[in-house]
Motif scaffolding. Sequence first.
Motif, PDB file in Angstrom:
ATOM      1  N   GLY A  55       0.813  -1.202   0.000  1.00 45.95           N
ATOM      2  CA  GLY A  55       0.000   0.000   0.000  1.00 45.95           C
ATOM      3  C   GLY A  55       0.850   1.257   0.000  1.00 45.95           C
ATOM      4  N   ASP A  56       0.165   2.405   0.033  1.00 39.83           N
ATOM      5  CA  ASP A  56       0.872   3.688  -0.053  1.00 39.83           C
ATOM      6  C   ASP A  56       0.696   4.547   1.193  1.00 39.83           C
ATOM      7  OD1 ASP A  56      -1.786   4.413  -0.361  1.00 39.83           O
ATOM      8  OD2 ASP A  56      -1.399   5.822  -1.984  1.00 39.83           O
ATOM      9  N   ARG A  57       0.101   3.989   2.243  1.00 36.90           N
ATOM     10  CA  ARG A  57      -0.114   4.767   3.482  1.00 36.90           C
ATOM     11  C   ARG A  57       0.432   4.013   4.680  1.00 36.90           C
ATOM     12  NH1 ARG A  57      -4.546   8.832   3.492  1.00 36.90           N
ATOM     13  NH2 ARG A  57      -4.177   8.641   5.710  1.00 36.90           N
ATOM     14  N   LEU A  58       1.135   4.737   5.530  1.00 34.97           N
ATOM     15  CA  LEU A  58       1.699   4.133   6.741  1.00 34.97           C
ATOM     16  C   LEU A  58       0.622   3.810   7.765  1.00 34.97           C
ATOM     17  CD1 LEU A  58       4.796   6.465   7.268  1.00 34.97           C
ATOM     18  CD2 LEU A  58       4.811   4.109   6.421  1.00 34.97           C
ATOM     19  N   ASP A  59      -0.320   4.739   7.965  1.00 37.27           N
ATOM     20  CA  ASP A  59      -1.284   4.607   9.056  1.00 37.27           C
ATOM     21  C   ASP A  59      -2.419   3.634   8.766  1.00 37.27           C
ATOM     22  OD1 ASP A  59      -2.323   6.339   7.120  1.00 37.27           O
ATOM     23  OD2 ASP A  59      -3.445   7.514   8.584  1.00 37.27           O
ATOM     24  N   THR A  60      -2.581   3.224   7.531  1.00 39.42           N
ATOM     25  CA  THR A  60      -3.637   2.249   7.214  1.00 39.42           C
ATOM     26  C   THR A  60      -3.028   0.977   6.626  1.00 39.42           C
ATOM     27  OG1 THR A  60      -4.021   3.311   5.067  1.00 39.42           O
ATOM     28  CG2 THR A  60      -5.457   3.962   6.884  1.00 39.42           C
TER      29      THR A  60
END
Length: 120
Positions: A55-60
């Motif tokens: 993915g491209d998001r750290l928090d999700t």
Amino acid sequence: RKCKLWKSRGNGALVSAVEAASGRTAINVGKPSSVLANWIMEEYDLNAGETMMVGDRLDTDVKFGNSGGMKSALVLTGCTTLKEIEELIPKVENNDEGERDEDMMPTIIFPHVGYMVMGG
């Protein structure tokens, strides 16, 4: 980067409104929920230790993979920047209080998804 230009409050406000109106407590089943991770592993007969969340998001995305026992790959063609990774490293190394920052540290980082298949 589109996600940097427009920030939303997320689903929290909507969920709170539905909870208040219904008098019931919601169960989070979206990323990074362990409910979703467990369902995916069971539904598709996967072993979390042999699975990678990309993915491209750290928090999700990354947090979802890591907290679900998977490996995580971050691609830098979306929301997260290399600068954000650089800012996260000291938080993980110093073991700061608060949110578990190590859950947001990817196993591997790719400039783009094409690197995942190059040379193989």
